[in-house]
Design a protein around this motif. Structure first.
Motif, mmCIF file in Angstrom:
data_model
loop_
_atom_site.group_PDB
_atom_site.id
_atom_site.type_symbol
_atom_site.label_atom_id
_atom_site.label_comp_id
_atom_site.label_asym_id
_atom_site.label_seq_id
_atom_site.Cartn_x
_atom_site.Cartn_y
_atom_site.Cartn_z
ATOM 1 N N ASP A 580 4.507 -9.264 0.529
ATOM 2 C CA ASP A 580 3.174 -8.998 1.057
ATOM 3 C C ASP A 580 2.734 -7.586 0.700
ATOM 4 O O ASP A 580 2.225 -6.842 1.532
ATOM 5 N N GLU A 581 2.923 -7.229 -0.559
ATOM 6 C CA GLU A 581 2.576 -5.902 -1.036
ATOM 7 C C GLU A 581 1.371 -6.003 -1.975
ATOM 8 O O GLU A 581 1.027 -7.069 -2.462
ATOM 9 N N PHE A 641 3.694 -2.217 -5.618
ATOM 10 C CA PHE A 641 4.056 -1.391 -4.440
ATOM 11 C C PHE A 641 3.422 -0.018 -4.500
ATOM 12 O O PHE A 641 4.035 0.998 -4.166
ATOM 13 N N CYS A 642 2.177 0.064 -4.921
ATOM 14 C CA CYS A 642 1.544 1.373 -5.081
ATOM 15 C C CYS A 642 0.878 1.806 -3.756
ATOM 16 O O CYS A 642 0.561 0.987 -2.889
ATOM 17 N N ASN A 643 0.646 3.112 -3.658
ATOM 18 C CA ASN A 643 -0.033 3.690 -2.503
ATOM 19 C C ASN A 643 -1.533 3.597 -2.775
ATOM 20 O O ASN A 643 -2.058 4.245 -3.667
ATOM 21 N N VAL A 644 -2.226 2.782 -1.974
ATOM 22 C CA VAL A 644 -3.644 2.528 -2.198
ATOM 23 C C VAL A 644 -4.460 3.813 -2.107
ATOM 24 O O VAL A 644 -5.419 4.021 -2.864
ATOM 25 N N LEU A 645 -4.057 4.743 -1.185
ATOM 26 C CA LEU A 645 -4.831 5.948 -0.938
ATOM 27 C C LEU A 645 -4.659 6.974 -2.057
ATOM 28 O O LEU A 645 -5.528 7.824 -2.269
ATOM 29 N N LEU A 721 -6.865 -3.645 2.153
ATOM 30 C CA LEU A 721 -5.485 -3.590 1.665
ATOM 31 C C LEU A 721 -4.610 -2.868 2.682
ATOM 32 O O LEU A 721 -5.057 -2.042 3.447
ATOM 33 N N LYS A 722 -3.347 -3.241 2.619
ATOM 34 C CA LYS A 722 -2.360 -2.596 3.475
ATOM 35 C C LYS A 722 -2.110 -1.176 2.981
ATOM 36 O O LYS A 722 -1.870 -0.952 1.811
#
Length: 730
Positions: A580-581, A641-645, A721-722
């Protein structure tokens, strides 16, 4: 629904036209019997392409026979044969064997039924013509089958009919012998029969000529003898000094000397009969009293008034009877007045007496004789002909389409073109004609017996051939089978173990010794080969590993290529989906790359690609990151698995770093600067399993970056997004 293959159809039509041309000129054998050769073409098509294409070929080739014979039976007979052979081929039945079955079961009975119902052939012709038809069919089947076998390389075509299972050597050898035997036997039999029947015709022609000459001369002698007898009697009576009443006894003695005369008579100048023999038939009183007159008869008028020896046409008698007769008459003179006739002497030839001449031809008892007068009335005819004396002799020449030197004639069935008799004729010196005729049917029966013998010998020879070739093939193949089986085992070292007896050919012993030597060498080679295989396998594994690298890596930049990226995306997306990434996909494109190539050359452009690839590997260095050259100056990033921000900032930092680079041109050491535009999509991993869907959206963003002036980063995040807590942007 039958699927039509254009190549097969053209092939069938072409062979059909060839058969049509050949069938326009059938080879004449004897009479109206002809050998048809063009039908072998549909045999070839039936073997190669099956029944329906063979049917097309048979229809076309039969047109040639229809033109030659004007009989529609050729379409029925040969089209059925083509279909029969086509279906037999599909069932792996050899065509010659199938054709023998066709003609015995269908062809000859059907042809016999047809000609019995619709043909004018006499019964004596039916069996011969039917048998000839079957032999002709087998001859064509053998030629067509042998052509397919011998010239196999000519018939290679896609989609032709093939055997359902591989045939044995035994059956192939037997069939090959059967084909050669059939063609050679039938061919030689046809040639031999043709020569025999030609000799027979020449002999018949000579015999008829000899017979008609002999009978003609005998008839002339017979007529001349009796004519001379009347002439001599006339002179004798004219010079005689006896009284008239003594002539009766003299006439009786003369008649006894010439029994060929049915009757004889003497008249006076008034045409009254004064002497007759036999006297009892006319009556002694009537003769004595001169009560009977022949004044109206031509034989009296011609002999008395014209004073000559006269032979009359045939006519019905009167007084002595009503039998057909020919009168021979001569004038009688007074012994002292030879210029003035005093009466006539006449003898009536019994026409049946010509049977004596007929019976003199004892050598040729099957010949018959016909004598006709100048008005074509029958004077005499052999009893077996059934022609009545004095009937009109009606005859027509027949067999005009027959290939023969014999003259042929019909006496009874004058409307039938098929001959009844062969004949010769002889013109007699009194304007009569003598004919000698011989039935035509015995000649056909002779030829029929020859063809029947040929057919029987063919069947017997085929049976013997099948038996003998089976024995030969077993003798040839059994030692080979034994050798093959024994070499598959271990421990056989003696020749006797292989049952190679004295009857086996020398080549088999040589083969065994060669195979044994080859087996030993093979074992040595096998060990050596196994060692080489092990070495080659190790080298191959190394080469495969290197090849895999070459397949997955771009040669210029050492990055993964498009193929690898496409295959890697599915596993990466699936892994993110299970966790769930989110997943980021970015497209990098060098701005104005064409201008760089034009300004600094392709070497400068290639150096820019290499430097960009090197920087990307440094900047996106996680094990899960996929960095690939997607094509030309376009690069692909797959960042799971990246950091959305942080991802947008991270991409901008990379873009700015590239802008600050100065790249030395390998060609002329000029420095090159470049910028990149980036389009990216960040979304939940379950957005789509198809790379194309991700790539399409990222490509739209790249287009926007280019449109906004290049050296831009455009990112779209269409769904909530998470957020990740990790500090690292990617």
């Amino acid at each position: 629904m039958i699927k039509i293959d254009n190549k097969h159809l053209k092939f069938s039509l072409l062979l059909g036209l060839l058969g049509l041309l050949i069938n326009l000129y059938p080879l004449p054998l004897f009479g109206n019997v002809q050998l048809v050769l063009g039908n072998f073409v549909f045999i070839i098509v039936a073997i190669l392409l099956g029944p329906w294409y063979a049917l097309i070929t048979a229809i076309i080739s039969s047109i040639g026979l229809y033109i030659s014979w004007s009989s529609p039976h050729v379409f029925i007979l040969f089209c059925l044969e083509a279909i029969w052979l086509g279906f037999a081929r599909r069932r792996d039945i050899y065509s010659l064997y199938a054709d023998i079955g066709y003609w015995l079961a269908i062809g000859m009975p059907l042809f016999l039924l047809y000609i019995s119902m619709f043909s004018t052939l006499p019964e004596s012709h039916l069996s011969f013509t039917t048998l000839k038809q079957g032999i002709n069919g087998l001859f064509c089947a053998a030629i067509g089958s042998l052509a397919v076998t011998v010239f196999a390389e000519l018939w290679y075509m896609k989609g032709k009919v093939k055997d359902r299972k591989r045939r044995s050597f035994n059956s192939q050898l037997t069939y090959s012998f059967a084909l050669v035997l059939t063609i050679s036997l039938l061919g030689s039999a046809l040639i031999f029969n043709h020569q025999v029947i030609t000799k027979q015709q020449e002999s018949l022609q000579r015999n008829l000529h000899d017979s008609v000459t002999h009978l003609g001369q005998a008839t002339e002698v017979f007529l001349e003898t009796h004519k001379q007898a009347i002439s001599n009697a006339s002179q004798w009576l004219s010079l005689s000094s006896h009284e008239v009443y003594d002539w009766q006894s003299k006439l009786i003695r003369l008649h006894n000397s010439y029994p060929g005369f049915k009757t004889m008579l003497v008249t006076d100048a008034d045409a009254r009969i004064i002497a007759a023999s036999p006297l009892s038939q006319l009556g002694a009183d009537k003769v004595a009293n001169k009560l009977l007159s022949v004044k109206d008869r031509h034989y009296f008028q011609e002999a008395f008034f014209n004073q000559r020896v006269y032979t009359s046409p045939a006519f019905l008698g009167r007084g002595f009877g009503t039998d057909p007769i020919v009168a021979i008459s001569a004038p009688i003179y007074q012994h002292n007045k030879l210029e003035q006739a005093t009466g006539i002497i006449e003898g009536s030839l019994d026409l049946s007496t010509f049977a004596q001449v007929d019976n003199s031809n004892k050598v040729y008892q099957d010949q018959s004789m016909v004598i006709v007068d100048e008005t074509d009335r029958v004077i005499y005819a052999s009893a077996q002909l059934g022609l009545e004396p004095l009937s009109q002799f009606k005859w027509v020449e027949s067999g005009k389409d027959y290939k023969t030197n014999l003259s042929m004639i019909n006496l009874h069935d004058t409307e039938n073109p098929n001959p009844e008799f062969i004949y010769d004729h002889y013109p007699l010196n009194n304007d009569w004609t003598l004919y000698v005729v011989k039935p035509f049917s015995p000649l056909l029966e002779l030829l029929q017996s020859q063809y029947l013998t040929t057919f029987a010998v063919l069947i017997l020879s085929l049976i013997i051939t099948i038996v003998v070739t089976r024995v030969l093939s077993v003798r040839l193949t059994q030692p080979l089978t034994v050798i093959a089986n024994k070499f598959a085992e271990n421990g056989q070292t003696k020749v006797t173990d292989f049952q190679i007896n004295e009857e086996s050919p020398m080549e088999f012993l040589t083969l065994y010794q060669s195979i044994r030597k080859s087996k030993q060498e093979l074992i040595s080679y096998q060990l050596e080969l196994e060692e080489k295989v092990a070495i080659r396998t190790f080298e191959l594994e190394k080469a495969n590993s290197k090849l895999q690298t070459l397949v997955e890596k771009d040669e210029l930049t050492s990055l993964y290529n498009r193929r690898y990226a496409q295959s890697k995306f599915r596993s990466t997306q699936d892994f993110c989906q299970r966790s769930d990434e989110v997943l980021a996909l970015a497209i990098l494109d060098i701005d104005n790359f064409k201008s760089i190539n034009d300004t600094y050359g392709h070497q400068g452009g290639d150096e820019c690609l290499r430097v960009l690839a090197k920087e990307m590997k440094k900047y996106f260095k996680r094990d899960t990151d996929v960095v690939a050259r997607y094509g030309g100056e376009e690069f692909l990033l797959i960042l799971p698995f990246c950091n959305v921000l942080m991802i947008e900032e991270h991409l901008n930092d990379f873009k700015n770093k590239i802008k600050c680079l100065r790249i030395d041109n390998p060609h002329d050491q000029r420095q090159i600067s470049m910028t990149v535009s980036i389009g990216a999509l960040i979304n939940n991993a379950n957005f789509s399993t198809q790379l194309d869907e991700w790539f399409k959206q990222a490509d739209l963003n790249l287009y926007q970056a280019k449109h906004q002036g290049r050296n831009k980063v455009v990112i779209s995040m269409p769904l909530p997004l998470k957020l990740k807590d990790a500090g690292h942007p990617d």
